[in-house]
Design a protein around this motif. Structure first.
Motif, mmCIF file in Angstrom:
data_model
loop_
_atom_site.group_PDB
_atom_site.id
_atom_site.type_symbol
_atom_site.label_atom_id
_atom_site.label_comp_id
_atom_site.label_asym_id
_atom_site.label_seq_id
_atom_site.Cartn_x
_atom_site.Cartn_y
_atom_site.Cartn_z
ATOM 1 N N CYS A 289 0.829 -1.208 0.000
ATOM 2 C CA CYS A 289 0.000 0.000 0.000
ATOM 3 C C CYS A 289 0.864 1.260 0.000
ATOM 4 O O CYS A 289 0.588 2.211 -0.708
ATOM 5 C CB CYS A 289 -0.922 0.010 1.217
ATOM 6 N N CYS A 308 -1.045 -4.952 -1.573
ATOM 7 C CA CYS A 308 -2.182 -4.048 -1.745
ATOM 8 C C CYS A 308 -3.012 -4.565 -2.926
ATOM 9 O O CYS A 308 -2.476 -4.762 -4.019
ATOM 10 C CB CYS A 308 -1.674 -2.626 -2.041
ATOM 11 N N PRO A 309 -4.296 -4.805 -2.720
ATOM 12 C CA PRO A 309 -5.114 -5.331 -3.818
ATOM 13 C C PRO A 309 -5.400 -4.273 -4.892
ATOM 14 O O PRO A 309 -6.479 -3.697 -4.928
ATOM 15 C CB PRO A 309 -6.403 -5.780 -3.110
ATOM 16 N N TRP A 345 -4.313 -1.713 4.826
ATOM 17 C CA TRP A 345 -5.501 -1.564 3.971
ATOM 18 C C TRP A 345 -6.432 -0.481 4.528
ATOM 19 O O TRP A 345 -7.077 0.239 3.776
ATOM 20 C CB TRP A 345 -6.276 -2.879 3.852
ATOM 21 N N CYS A 348 -5.154 2.902 3.466
ATOM 22 C CA CYS A 348 -4.800 3.070 2.054
ATOM 23 C C CYS A 348 -5.999 3.572 1.247
ATOM 24 O O CYS A 348 -7.068 2.934 1.234
ATOM 25 C CB CYS A 348 -4.303 1.725 1.514
ATOM 26 N N CYS A 351 -7.190 1.033 -1.373
ATOM 27 C CA CYS A 351 -7.936 -0.088 -0.777
ATOM 28 C C CYS A 351 -9.343 0.352 -0.389
ATOM 29 O O CYS A 351 -10.328 -0.350 -0.649
ATOM 30 C CB CYS A 351 -7.219 -0.617 0.458
#
Ligand code: ACM
Ligand code: ZN
Length: 544
Positions: A289, A308-309, A345, A348, A351
């Motif tokens: 992130c 980080c997705p 998350w 972020c 996120c």
């Protein structure tokens, strides 16, 4: 009157004793019928095999067993008239029982019956090998050469056998401490001997990335090395300053896969996400992130720097998984999923925007979204994912299998939702835990207490599940995490003989198990442990 009563008791006792005579076989087979006499196996014994599918198994028997005694048995495709042969036969049961075998030892010959495209022959050979105690252990007066070309007398038995569970796993963490290919092969040999069929290879961690990925070479080159390691108990917070690491090239991994395949073992590679990913982030900081540069981790624990997705991360993971899927032929890819703190998350913007956009409840929902996306990708390549039980948080991905480690509740919940499960609860399946209370005489371990009998008495199928739900329990697995296990010898010490106990849990029906009988058979493994130079833990020698 009294005397004859005692005599009858003694005779009865003797009879019962002779019926439960422990043969040196672990795991205990489903059925053993004893017959009169012995088969004499010697360098002139021939192997009859008529199906080329069996080449691998037959060659394995020669090069991995008889060769140790200075010879290889001659292979023939015509049954010798005068007997003295080992033959591989077609089964007399309906097709589809690919792990079943019959081993029939008579005075004239030995036959192993199984399906040519399954594992039965290999398991029949393992059982046979366990019965082959070289004659030199009986007399020490043979001349040296003869001693090497050992002959074996094998009791006449008819054994019919098959496993209780389909997933009979052992795991090894090669990230906290790294183990070379030769040791991985020794571990696979040990697994094969006790009829394990899944090797869970834990390849990525905070403290080291251990698999070469061609598209992202920094993963192994940078993520594979740390600038020191925690030494001693974690609470002491002491470190050395030695550069530590290593990784496997894809060529080496292919070699190990072929080696495992010859032993009827499937390798399940674990690529951890979204947590336990510090080593990857140290190589590619964009994956986190914050995007901050961080070093490969030196401490043991759980860390806030996680994937980080975002699209960059998913692209990276899909590329990595594409290479992993091309390498490993098995059905399952382990994607970790455990111990992912959500702190970064929460802070972020990307996120939080994703949670809003996808209408997710919270960060757990985001973890579930993460795993579902990865599952969709892995499924599109024809493979299945399996993950630690935290993947239940926020909802299971549609096809995922669950490995239950924080006890068995996760496994039970998953089975009730019709998801396949591998049981690996910390108690008693974590072989990095202590096996004796006498901690002063044990190597420093992570904690816990899983003695041999607790492993032996484990039943992976919870009684709280109904018959239909129980079918989702694929089996169980012993885990060897290596924060405190720094050497090959220590891996062996922690794994053996607890893995022998687990082998029997996974193979033998509960009503056929008996701990004292197991201990007798375990003692009969000592010549084999010595031959293979295995540093086994010796506590069981004191069990009365
Ligand atoms: C685990 O032991 N963190 C799966
Ligand atoms: Zn983020």
């Amino acid at each position: 009157m009294k005397k004859s009563f005692i005599l009858i008791l003694l005779l009865l006792g003797n009879l019962i004793f002779s019926q439960i005579k422990p043969y040196p076989i672990i795991p205990q087979p489903i059925s053993i019928n004893e017959n009169e006499g012995y088969f004499s196996l010697n360098p002139q014994t021939k192997i009859v095999f008529k199906d080329l599918n069996l080449q691998n198994d037959v060659m394995w028997l020669n090069s991995n067993f008889f060769k140790n005694y200075g010879y290889m048995l001659q292979l023939v495709n015509v049954t010798p008239l005068n007997g003295n042969y080992i033959s591989f036969e077609k089964p007399d049961w309906e097709a589809g029982y690919k792990e079943n075998y019959h081993l029939n030892i008579t005075e004239k010959n030995i036959s192993i019956m199984a399906e040519a495209d399954g594992s039965g022959f290999f398991y029949g050979m393992q059982t046979l090998i366990q019965l082959l105690i070289p004659e030199k252990t009986k007399t020490t007066r043979l001349p040296a050469r003869q001693e090497k070309q050992a002959a074996f007398t094998v009791p006449c038995l008819l054994i019919k056998d098959y496993p209780r569970y389909q997933w009979r796993g052992m795991h090894l963490d090669v990230c906290r401490h790294f183990f070379p290919i030769d040791f991985i092969k020794k571990y696979l040999d040990l697994m094969a001997m006790y009829k394990f069929n899944v090797f869970h290879w834990h390849l990525t961690e905070d403290q080291g990335w251990r698999i070469e990925i061609k598209k992202y070479s920094a993963l192994a080159q940078i993520g594979g090395w740390r600038k020191g390691s925690m030494i001693g108990a974690a609470k002491e917070k002491k470190f050395d300053t030695l550069r530590y690491g290593g990784y496997y090239t894809q060529e080496e991994i292919k070699d190990v896969i072929a080696y495992a395949n010859q032993r009827h073992i499937t390798i399940v590679p674990e690529i951890e996400m979204p947590g336990h990913s510090v080593a990857a982030i140290s190589a590619y900081p964009f994956l986190s992130c914050s995007g901050k540069q961080i070093p490969v981790e030196k401490s043991w624990g759980v860390f806030n720097d996680v994937y980080c997705p975002k699209e960059f991360t998913f692209k990276f993971l899909e590329d990595v998984l594409t290479e992993v899927i091309q390498l490993f032929p098995g059905k399952y890819i382990h994607i970790g999923g455990d111990e992912c703190p959500k702190d970064s998350w929460k802070k972020c913007a990307s996120c939080q925007a994703l949670i809003k956009k996808e209408n997710l409840k919270d960060e757990n929902g985001l973890q579930s979204y993460f795993i579902k996306r990865i599952e969709t990708f892995v499924n599109s390549k024809g493979k299945q994912i399996i993950g630690w039980d935290e993947i239940l948080d926020g909802g299971l991905a549609p096809n995922v299998a669950v490995m239950s480690w924080r006890g068995t509740d996760g496994g039970v919940a998953a089975a009730k939702q019709k998801h396949f499960v591998v049981m690996s609860p910390g108690k008693p399946c974590y072989f990095d835990h202590y096996q004796s209370k006498d901690k002063k005489n044990e190597p420093l371990a992570i904690g816990g207490f899983n003695p041999l009998d607790s492993v032996y008495n484990y039943n992976p199928t919870p009684k709280t599940l109904n018959a239909e739900e129980q079918k989702y329990i694929m089996g169980a697995q012993g885990n060897v995490w290596t924060e405190y296990i720094t050497s090959e010898k220590q891996v062996e010490y922690m794994a053996v003989p607890r893995m022998c106990a687990l082998a029997e849990v996974l193979w033998t029906p509960p009503e056929k198990k008996n701990f004292n009988n197991f201990i007798e058979r375990l003692k009969q493994q000592l010549p084999t442990f010595d031959r293979l130079k295995i540093n086994y833990a010796k506590h069981f020698l004191k069990v009365k």
